[in-house]
Design an enzyme around this catalytic site. Structure first.
Site, PDB file in Angstrom:
ATOM      1  N   GLU A 250     -24.811  -2.612  21.005  1.00 45.86           N
ATOM      2  CA  GLU A 250     -24.289  -3.773  21.750  1.00 45.86           C
ATOM      3  C   GLU A 250     -24.771  -3.628  23.187  1.00 45.86           C
ATOM      4  O   GLU A 250     -24.133  -2.944  23.990  1.00 45.86           O
ATOM      5  CB  GLU A 250     -22.758  -3.771  21.727  1.00 45.86           C
ATOM      6  CG  GLU A 250     -22.146  -4.100  20.411  1.00 45.86           C
ATOM      7  CD  GLU A 250     -22.354  -5.537  19.988  1.00 45.86           C
ATOM      8  OE1 GLU A 250     -22.847  -6.351  20.801  1.00 45.86           O
ATOM      9  OE2 GLU A 250     -22.033  -5.839  18.838  1.00 45.86           O
ATOM     10  N   CYS A 284     -21.032  -8.431  29.499  1.00 42.21           N
ATOM     11  CA  CYS A 284     -22.376  -8.540  28.910  1.00 42.21           C
ATOM     12  C   CYS A 284     -22.704  -9.974  28.511  1.00 42.21           C
ATOM     13  O   CYS A 284     -23.869 -10.356  28.477  1.00 42.21           O
ATOM     14  CB  CYS A 284     -22.528  -7.588  27.732  1.00 42.21           C
ATOM     15  SG  CYS A 284     -21.282  -7.806  26.473  1.00 42.21           S
TER      16      CYS A 284
HETATM   17  P1  NAD Z   1     -25.382   2.838  32.963  1.00 43.38           P
HETATM   18  O1  NAD Z   1     -26.455   2.390  32.042  1.00 43.38           O
HETATM   19  O2  NAD Z   1     -25.585   4.054  33.790  1.00 43.38           O
HETATM   20  O3  NAD Z   1     -24.042   3.086  32.119  1.00 43.38           O
HETATM   21  C1  NAD Z   1     -23.525   2.173  31.171  1.00 43.38           C
HETATM   22  C2  NAD Z   1     -22.603   2.966  30.216  1.00 43.38           C
HETATM   23  O4  NAD Z   1     -23.392   3.804  29.385  1.00 43.38           O
HETATM   24  C3  NAD Z   1     -21.619   3.893  30.937  1.00 43.38           C
HETATM   25  O5  NAD Z   1     -20.341   3.766  30.359  1.00 43.38           O
HETATM   26  C4  NAD Z   1     -22.196   5.290  30.726  1.00 43.38           C
HETATM   27  O6  NAD Z   1     -21.190   6.284  30.634  1.00 43.38           O
HETATM   28  C5  NAD Z   1     -22.913   5.154  29.404  1.00 43.38           C
HETATM   29  N1  NAD Z   1     -24.048   6.074  29.287  1.00 43.38           N
HETATM   30  C6  NAD Z   1     -25.045   6.254  30.186  1.00 43.38           C
HETATM   31  N2  NAD Z   1     -25.926   7.162  29.726  1.00 43.38           N
HETATM   32  C7  NAD Z   1     -25.478   7.585  28.524  1.00 43.38           C
HETATM   33  C8  NAD Z   1     -25.959   8.528  27.551  1.00 43.38           C
HETATM   34  N3  NAD Z   1     -27.110   9.183  27.711  1.00 43.38           N
HETATM   35  N4  NAD Z   1     -25.236   8.716  26.429  1.00 43.38           N
HETATM   36  C9  NAD Z   1     -24.079   8.026  26.214  1.00 43.38           C
HETATM   37  N5  NAD Z   1     -23.595   7.115  27.085  1.00 43.38           N
HETATM   38  C10 NAD Z   1     -24.276   6.894  28.229  1.00 43.38           C
HETATM   39  O7  NAD Z   1     -25.082   1.609  33.925  1.00 43.38           O
HETATM   40  P2  NAD Z   1     -23.926   1.275  34.975  1.00 43.38           P
HETATM   41  O8  NAD Z   1     -24.452   1.345  36.388  1.00 43.38           O
HETATM   42  O9  NAD Z   1     -22.654   2.004  34.682  1.00 43.38           O
HETATM   43  O10 NAD Z   1     -23.700  -0.231  34.607  1.00 43.38           O
HETATM   44  C11 NAD Z   1     -24.613  -1.206  34.958  1.00 43.38           C
HETATM   45  C12 NAD Z   1     -25.518  -1.634  33.842  1.00 43.38           C
HETATM   46  O11 NAD Z   1     -25.009  -1.267  32.572  1.00 43.38           O
HETATM   47  C13 NAD Z   1     -25.584  -3.153  33.856  1.00 43.38           C
HETATM   48  O12 NAD Z   1     -26.787  -3.553  34.426  1.00 43.38           O
HETATM   49  C14 NAD Z   1     -25.450  -3.551  32.393  1.00 43.38           C
HETATM   50  O13 NAD Z   1     -26.690  -3.920  31.882  1.00 43.38           O
HETATM   51  C15 NAD Z   1     -25.067  -2.327  31.647  1.00 43.38           C
HETATM   52  N6  NAD Z   1     -23.786  -2.434  30.957  1.00 43.38           N
HETATM   53  C16 NAD Z   1     -23.732  -3.207  29.841  1.00 43.38           C
HETATM   54  C17 NAD Z   1     -22.539  -3.326  29.158  1.00 43.38           C
HETATM   55  C18 NAD Z   1     -22.416  -4.178  27.933  1.00 43.38           C
HETATM   56  O14 NAD Z   1     -21.320  -4.557  27.566  1.00 43.38           O
HETATM   57  N7  NAD Z   1     -23.470  -4.483  27.226  1.00 43.38           N
HETATM   58  C19 NAD Z   1     -21.416  -2.663  29.621  1.00 43.38           C
HETATM   59  C20 NAD Z   1     -21.510  -1.871  30.779  1.00 43.38           C
HETATM   60  C21 NAD Z   1     -22.716  -1.743  31.422  1.00 43.38           C
END
Ligand code: NAD
Length: 477
Positions: A250, A284
């Site tokens: 997702e 999202c």
């Molecule tokens: P990010 O990509 O650093 O983190 C997003 C989430 O992924 C966090 O909860 C983080 O703990 C988890 N994550 C990161 N690396 C991981 C790994 N290697 N293994 C498992 N989990 C991991 O981004 P951010 O700065 O926290 O959020 C901003 C970006 O994240 C936005 O631009 C958006 O695209 C995306 N986002 C999308 C959703 C969604 O519902 N699709 C939700 C939150 C964030």
């Protein structure tokens, strides 16, 4: 109102684990430290994996009816603790309390729906080609699952993993976001107290990259589900390929909103402003780029601007607040970069465009008119309260620009003409299309994207099927 104690749930016990490490959880509206979330050690995760195997055997061998009864009790426990969990959600994530309460209603509805649907894990019998042949198709839980949920919906993202896995008869090790642990702990406690066996549902925290590598590499894990950004989703899918586990992704989107000139402009602007600035745009499926037919363009920009200006911003626990802070300071930096870039590409900020106050990570609801498609914000998911608007000439141009990006999660259109709606239904490349509405997320309907937004669905019968495998038995009597 106090925050909750932060512990992991491993093999039926609430524990801080053995690593001795933890990290602060911050209220993004005040920068106050709410608590310390413990990190799992490698040994803790190994223990969780072994328990997940045992938990799977016990839970999957339970009659579906007995599983449903436990999930119904979990739903009742959630109802009893809804206000507390919603407050923790607002404290750690920032969203207004009213939004956290609605989120908890979704958590409860999802728990009930998946518990019930788990009882309908029907296989089928396919007629044989000879009278004495019978083909029996069996649907069974795929095995122990692991999941990683993002911080933007501390309840919804978590329950979409837990309820579908447990409903299907799988065990689940879930790593919620370390930024929003209490909501997940409150939800897991409702299931634990309802009688979900030890190991069938476990909650761990840690360094995301370490935890995901270890859980995904284990041969015990048979299913991966992730909610988060596209780059992390692709990375985890690559890791999952090594053991050929089932995968649901997702990921992010960049939802186009197509406003046609036969609609009530003020009404469309009102509805879309409420949805755009919900959760400070950290959704999202958030409406992201507004494509508006030229004859109503000026009116729409004015109406959206007025709606954005009228929003009350503040701490999510304060009365009447309609928009809280962003999750953390790093996201304010991103908003500033995207606004500056949009301006340099001809964008005209009609309201907002800057941070609010000097405490907490608040950014003003922002409308930017005349943004061209080569601005970063028209290509990168802003995940914040920014609404770029751009004029469009024709229906063809609308559809071409709606389909311009590789992500395809949600799309919206405001239109009365039935011929145009029908065309949009066929041609707009998105997992979910809302026509004159933004209500696209329910327990009983599939939720998921296409293209770079991922694959698989959460919600609906598809959400349960994502935790099942199919086997077939041919019998000659
Ligand atoms: P990010 O990509 O650093 O983190 C997003 C989430 O992924 C966090 O909860 C983080 O703990 C988890 N994550 C990161 N690396 C991981 C790994 N290697 N293994 C498992 N989990 C991991 O981004 P951010 O700065 O926290 O959020 C901003 C970006 O994240 C936005 O631009 C958006 O695209 C995306 N986002 C999308 C959703 C969604 O519902 N699709 C939700 C939150 C964030």
């Amino acid at each position: 109102m106090s925050y909750t104690e932060l512990k992991m749930l491993i093999d039926g016990e609430w524990t801080v684990g053995t690593s001795g490490k933890s990290e602060d959880v911050i209220d993004p509206a005040t920068n106050e430290v709410l608590g310390q979330v413990p990190h799992a050690s490698e040994a803790d995760l190994d223990r969780a994996l072994a328990a997940a195997q045992r938990g799977f055997e016990e839970w999957s061998n339970m009659l579906p009816f007995a599983r449903q009864q436990i999930m119904e009790q979990a739903a009742r426990n959630l109802e009893a603790n809804k206000e507390d969990i919603a407050r923790w959600c607002t404290m750690e994530m920032g969203k207004p309390l009213a939004e956290s309460l609605v989120e908890m209603d979704f958590v409860i509805a999802n728990t009930r729906w998946c518990g019930e649907e788990g009882r309908r894990a029907y296989g089928r019998i396919v007629p044989g080609r000879a009278a004495d042949h019978r083909h029996v198709v069996l649907k069974e839980p795929v095995g122990p699952a692991c999941a990683f949920a993002a911080w933007n919906f501390p309840g919804t993202n978590v329950i979409r993993k837990i309820a579908h896995a447990l409903g299907a008869g799988c065990s689940m090790i879930l790593k919620p976001s370390e930024e929003t642990p209490a909501t997940a702990i409150g939800i897991a406690k409702a299931f634990h107290d309802a009688g979900v066996p030890a190991g069938a549902l476990q909650i761990v925290f840690g360094v995301p990259d370490h935890v995901s590598r270890q859980l995904i590499a284990s041969p015990i894990t048979r299913k991966l589900s992730f909610t988060g950004s596209v780059p992390v989703g692709k990375h985890l899918t690559r890791l999952a390929a090594d053991t050929m586990m089932h995968v649901t992704m997702e990921l992010g989107g960049h939802a186009p909103v197509m406003i046609f000139d036969d609609v009530d402009v003020a009404d469309a602007a009102k509805q879309m402003a409420a949805f755009k600035f919900r959760n400070a745009g950290q959704v999202c499926i958030s409406p992201t780029r507004f494509l508006v037919q030229k004859s109503i363009y000026g009116d729409f920009v004015d109406a959206l601007t007025e709606e954005a200006k009228a929003l009350k911003i503040g701490h999510g626990l304060d009365e009447g607040v309609q928009m809280g802070p962003l999750i953390a300071e790093r996201r304010v930096d991103v908003m500033e970069r995207l606004v500056a870039d949009a301006k340099s590409h001809g964008g005209r900020v009609t309201t907002g465009g800057e941070r609010v106050g000097n405490q907490g990570s608040f950014f003003a609801p922002t409308v930017i008119a005349d943004v061209s498609d080569d601005a970063e914000i028209m290509n990168e998911e802003p995940f914040g309260p920014l609404a770029p608007v751009s004029p469009v000439d024709s229906v063809d141009e609308m559809i071409t620009r709606a389909n311009r990006l590789s992500v395809g999660l949600a799309a919206y259109a405001y239109v009365k003409d039935g011929h145009i709606s029908e065309r949009l239904s066929r041609e707009v490349q998105a997992g979910m299309l809302g026509l004159n509405t933004s209500m696209i997320s329910l327990a009983e309907t599939p939720f998921g994207g296409i293209g770079d937004s991922g694959y698989g669905s959460e919600g609906g019968i598809e959400g349960i099927a994502a935790y099942q495998q199919t086997r077939m038995v041919i019998e000659r009597r």
